[in-house]
Structure formats: structure tokens, C-alpha cells
Design a protein around this motif. Structure first.
Motif, PDB file in Angstrom:
ATOM      1  N   LEU A   1       9.810  -2.489   3.722  1.00 34.29           N
ATOM      2  CA  LEU A   1       9.536  -1.129   3.565  1.00 34.29           C
ATOM      3  C   LEU A   1      10.945  -0.227   3.386  1.00 34.29           C
ATOM      4  O   LEU A   1      11.302   0.729   2.689  1.00 34.29           O
ATOM      5  N   ALA A   2      11.910  -0.979   3.889  1.00 28.84           N
ATOM      6  CA  ALA A   2      13.446  -0.419   3.589  1.00 28.84           C
ATOM      7  C   ALA A   2      13.678  -0.681   2.322  1.00 28.84           C
ATOM      8  O   ALA A   2      14.385   0.203   1.491  1.00 28.84           O
ATOM      9  N   ASP A   3      13.384  -1.897   1.770  1.00 29.23           N
ATOM     10  CA  ASP A   3      13.774  -2.063   0.233  1.00 29.23           C
ATOM     11  C   ASP A   3      13.107  -1.102  -0.329  1.00 29.23           C
ATOM     12  O   ASP A   3      13.649  -0.348  -1.575  1.00 29.23           O
ATOM     13  N   PHE A   4      11.815  -0.601  -0.157  1.00 30.11           N
ATOM     14  CA  PHE A   4      11.050   0.387  -1.227  1.00 30.11           C
ATOM     15  C   PHE A   4      11.843   1.689  -0.743  1.00 30.11           C
ATOM     16  O   PHE A   4      12.320   2.453  -1.977  1.00 30.11           O
ATOM     17  N   VAL A   5      12.225   2.076   0.358  1.00 38.96           N
ATOM     18  CA  VAL A   5      12.862   3.329   0.456  1.00 38.96           C
ATOM     19  C   VAL A   5      14.263   3.473  -0.172  1.00 38.96           C
ATOM     20  O   VAL A   5      14.530   4.479  -0.774  1.00 38.96           O
ATOM     21  N   ALA A   6      14.941   2.286   0.034  1.00 35.02           N
ATOM     22  CA  ALA A   6      16.125   2.365  -0.726  1.00 35.02           C
ATOM     23  C   ALA A   6      16.125   2.570  -2.104  1.00 35.02           C
ATOM     24  O   ALA A   6      16.915   3.108  -2.824  1.00 35.02           O
ATOM     25  N   GLY A   7      15.123   1.592  -2.715  1.00 30.28           N
ATOM     26  CA  GLY A   7      14.966   1.715  -4.154  1.00 30.28           C
ATOM     27  C   GLY A   7      14.697   3.207  -4.831  1.00 30.28           C
ATOM     28  O   GLY A   7      15.009   3.421  -5.713  1.00 30.28           O
ATOM     29  N   CYS A   8      13.716   3.859  -3.849  1.00 34.84           N
ATOM     30  CA  CYS A   8      13.300   5.215  -4.242  1.00 34.84           C
ATOM     31  C   CYS A   8      14.574   6.267  -4.318  1.00 34.84           C
ATOM     32  O   CYS A   8      14.902   6.931  -4.969  1.00 34.84           O
ATOM     33  N   PHE A   9      15.283   5.986  -3.206  1.00 33.14           N
ATOM     34  CA  PHE A   9      16.744   6.885  -3.053  1.00 33.14           C
ATOM     35  C   PHE A   9      17.765   6.661  -4.240  1.00 33.14           C
ATOM     36  O   PHE A   9      18.148   7.486  -4.819  1.00 33.14           O
TER      37      PHE A   9
ATOM     38  N   LEU B   1       0.820  -1.051   0.057  1.00 36.01           N
ATOM     39  CA  LEU B   1      -0.014  -0.081  -0.012  1.00 36.01           C
ATOM     40  C   LEU B   1       0.888   1.176   0.134  1.00 36.01           C
ATOM     41  O   LEU B   1       0.632   1.996  -0.810  1.00 36.01           O
ATOM     42  N   VAL B   2       2.077   1.106   0.743  1.00 36.01           N
ATOM     43  CA  VAL B   2       2.802   2.441   0.785  1.00 36.01           C
ATOM     44  C   VAL B   2       3.404   2.793  -0.701  1.00 36.01           C
ATOM     45  O   VAL B   2       3.369   3.778  -0.867  1.00 36.01           O
ATOM     46  N   LYS B   3       3.735   1.602  -1.378  1.00 32.51           N
ATOM     47  CA  LYS B   3       4.373   1.729  -2.612  1.00 32.51           C
ATOM     48  C   LYS B   3       3.148   2.365  -3.433  1.00 32.51           C
ATOM     49  O   LYS B   3       3.448   3.201  -4.408  1.00 32.51           O
ATOM     50  N   ALA B   4       1.947   1.849  -3.379  1.00 32.68           N
ATOM     51  CA  ALA B   4       1.048   2.423  -4.268  1.00 32.68           C
ATOM     52  C   ALA B   4       0.477   3.514  -4.103  1.00 32.68           C
ATOM     53  O   ALA B   4       0.399   4.667  -4.976  1.00 32.68           O
ATOM     54  N   LEU B   5       0.657   4.162  -2.632  1.00 31.74           N
ATOM     55  CA  LEU B   5       0.218   5.150  -2.388  1.00 31.74           C
ATOM     56  C   LEU B   5       1.319   6.371  -2.653  1.00 31.74           C
ATOM     57  O   LEU B   5       0.919   7.523  -3.349  1.00 31.74           O
ATOM     58  N   TYR B   6       2.589   5.914  -2.538  1.00 37.86           N
ATOM     59  CA  TYR B   6       3.678   6.960  -2.908  1.00 37.86           C
ATOM     60  C   TYR B   6       3.776   7.391  -4.481  1.00 37.86           C
ATOM     61  O   TYR B   6       3.949   8.595  -4.842  1.00 37.86           O
TER      62      TYR B   6
END
Length: 356
Positions: free
Chosen positions: A235-243, A194-199
Motif C-alpha cells: 500500500l505504501a509503494d502505491f501511495v508513494a508512486g501516486c505522490f 483492489l485499492v489500486k484498481a479502485l483508485y
């Protein structure tokens, strides 16, 4: 309240049904001037009685639900919204109705499911966009009370994702809204999908807000269960990927004209979150092993250092700057945070140390 007879609630139900009919008729006769003041007063008083009667009283909650008061209330709230007037009597009726839904749902899974079935997503979308702060807050209270892990996953549906987006907007616009904060931190952030879709749906400014809420969870460091650990890692994987994808956006700050660049601000916040996440020893090994994260941090540090040497800007070493530097510039400390991230990723990790 425990001694209340079912007949009392049945009478209140009949009053609300009658009031609904009166409002529906008034809407049909919109060409005529209809006085709804008495009707609105009566509705508010009915909901006050119901609201108070179901506080910490499972018996009354069950009776009300079985009588159909939840469905009737949701229908009436939708009618009240359709009146499209902002008089105090209407606002009071709406506030009391939402307080009733919150109280009838508190600690009662059956009532929560009943409200969800009747109200999701339309009622929440309607009330979350209301101009009255109390109505928005009470709506958030009802939503928070009804949510669980299964219902959170329903927000992934493209048609329902707007509810999550709206909750974040409420938090952004009303930073004192405790309920919207709790919805995000206690429910939405526990579903990485959901965080990914929301982002993906958010503006850059809204992404900054979401990442600030992620930061509050990262700082807590109170993960206990395996499931919580898994959620954190995803969640960390997603944040790292965005960065890794957007890290170079921070170089826009080499221009003084771009001090408010929202994409660059997102990059700064992503780095802040990663610094906090890599300070958590329980998950450090997972983050240290993420492909490309260390290399991205090193490359970004090299680029910002080079940018600071090529011209005087926010990335220029402090001693080389004039006294006019804005200490409040959002990129102040970015390089030191990169160094912190690199240090965390190398902590007791020889493979990463050798890469550096």
C-alpha cells in the motif's frame, strides 16, 4: 428462539413465496390499480420473525438456509425494489428483509456464502444506491458480514468493482455510516490490488476520501502479522508512486483561483499519508529504500519554495505575507509536511542523509 420448530419457518417461507407471487402478478397487471398494503405488511412481519429468530442462534440459521429462505428472501427483495414506490410500508419490508439477511449471516460462514451466491453483485448494487439511508446502512451491514479475503478479491473483476466504488460513495455521502467505513478499512484496504484498481476509477474528490481512510489505518500502527506488514508495504509503494507521479499538481495552488483544485488536494492528502506511514518505525526502512521518493520530496520542496519567492502566494514565507492569508487554505503546512517526510526518510539512514 432455540425451541422454535422447523415447521414455523416452513410456514413463513410459504407466506413469503405466496407474497412473491402476488407481487409478480401485480407487476404484470401494472395497468390496474393493485393494493399491496396488506401484502407488504405481511412480508415485513415475516421478516421480523425471521430476523429475531436467528439472532445468535446457529440452529435456526442453518434451518432457514436449508429451507431456502435466503434465496427466497433475495428474490423477494429484488421484486420489492422493482415496485418503484417509496411508501413507508415498502421501505419497512425492505429494511426488515435486509436485517434478516444480516442476522442469518452473522457468524455463519455457510449462510454468508449462500447470500453471496444469491445476492452478489446485483442486490448490493441495487440497495447501495437506494434513497433510503436505513436500507443503504443495512445493505452495508450485510456486505460487511459476508466479506472475507476471497470475496474481496472478487471485487477486482471489472463488473464487480462498482460495488467497491459505491461503498466509498456511501461513506462520502453519509459520514456517519459505520458499516461503509468498516467495509473499506477492515476489508478493501487489505487488498492493495483492489485499492489500486479502485483508485483508478475514482474522481479526485473520491480519491481524497479514500486516502483519508488509508490515513486512519496508517495512524493505527498495530500491524502484527507478516501478512499485515506485507499489505502495508504494498500500500505504501502505491501511495508513494501516486505522490511521485502527481506531486507537482500542488503548484496549482499558486493561483488564488485554484484553492479548490481537486487534483492538488489529492497531492496534499498523499503527502499526509506518506508522513504518517514514514512515522511507523516498523516499516520505515522499506519506505526509506523506495526508489525516487526522497528525491521527489526534495524536488517538490524546491519547487514550492521557488514558487513562493516568485510571487506572493500560499507558498510564500509567512512573514512576507499580508494579514489576509487564509489560514484554512488546504496547502497551508504543505512545505512543513515535505520537510517532515524528508526528515523521516533520512532518520538513521546515512545514504539518504548524504543525498540531502
Amino acid at each position: 428462539r432455540e425451541m422454535a420448530e422447523e415447521s414455523i419457518f416452513r410456514n413463513l417461507l410459504e407466506i413469503l413465496i405466496s407474497a412473491s407471487s402476488e407481487i409478480e402478478q401485480a407487476c404484470k397487471d401494472s395497468g390496474e390499480l393493485v393494493d399491496l398494503d396488506t401484502c407488504l405488511l405481511l412480508i415485513a412481519e415475516c421478516f421480523r420473525c425471521l430476523r429475531n429468530a436467528c439472532v445468535q442462534c446457529a440452529k435456526n440459521q442453518h434451518v432457514m438456509r436449508n429451507l431456502g429462505l435466503i434465496a427466497t428472501s433475495v428474490h423477494l427483495i429484488k421484486l420489492l425494489h422493482g415496485i418503484q414506490i417509496k411508501e413507508e410500508l415498502l421501505l419497512t419490508a425492505l429494511r426488515c428483509s435486509l436485517q434478516f439477511l444480516g442476522n442469518v449471516a452473522a457468524g455463519n460462514g455457510d449462510s454468508q456464502n449462500s447470500i453471496w451466491k444469491c445476492a452478489f453483485p446485483d442486490l448490493f448494487l441495487t440497495c447501495l444506491t437506494y434513497s433510503d439511508e436505513k436500507i443503504v446502512a443495512y445493505c452495508c451491514m450485510v456486505l460487511f458480514t459476508c466479506l472475507n479475503s476471497d470475496k474481496v478479491r472478487e471485487l477486482l473483476d471489472p463488473g464487480n468493482l462498482t460495488v467497491a466504488v459505491r461503498v466509498l460513495k456511501v461513506y462520502e455521502e453519509r459520514l456517519d455510516s459505520e458499516w461503509s467505513f468498516l467495509i473499506v478499512t477492515d476489508h478493501l484496504l487489505k487488498c492493495p490490488e483492489l485499492v489500486k484498481a479502485l483508485y483508478a476509477k475514482l474522481s479526485n474528490q473520491e480519491r481524497v476520501t479514500l486516502l483519508e481512510l488509508v490515513m486512519t489505518k496508517a495512524i493505527e500502527k498495530n500491524l502484527v502479522t507478516t501478512e499485515e506488514m506485507n499489505v502495508f508495504m504494498r500500500l505504501a509503494d502505491f501511495v508513494a508512486g501516486c505522490f511521485q507521479e502527481k506531486c507537482e499538481a500542488v503548484l496549482k495552488f499558486t493561483s488564488t483561483a485554484d484553492t479548490e483544485d481537486k487534483e492538488a488536494l489529492v497531492t496534499i492528502r498523499l503527502l499526509d499519508v506518506l508522513c504518517e506511514m514514514t512515522s511507523n518505525n516498523g516499516q520505515l526502512e522499506h519506505l526509506q529504500a523506495l526508489p525516487g521518493l526522497l528525491e521527489t520530496a526534495i524536488d517538490t520542496l524546491r519547487l514550492t519554495h521557488l514558487a513562493g519567492k516568485q510571487a506572493v502566494n500560499i507558498f510564500t514565507a509567512r512573514h512576507a505575507l499580508t494579514g489576509q492569508e487564509e489560514i484554512s487554505h488546504p496547502a497551508v503546512g504543505f512545505k512543513s509536511h515535505l520537510i517532515r517526510l524528508i526528515g523521516n526518510l533520512c532518520h538513521k539512514n546515512k545514504e539518504n542523509q548524504d543525498k540531502v
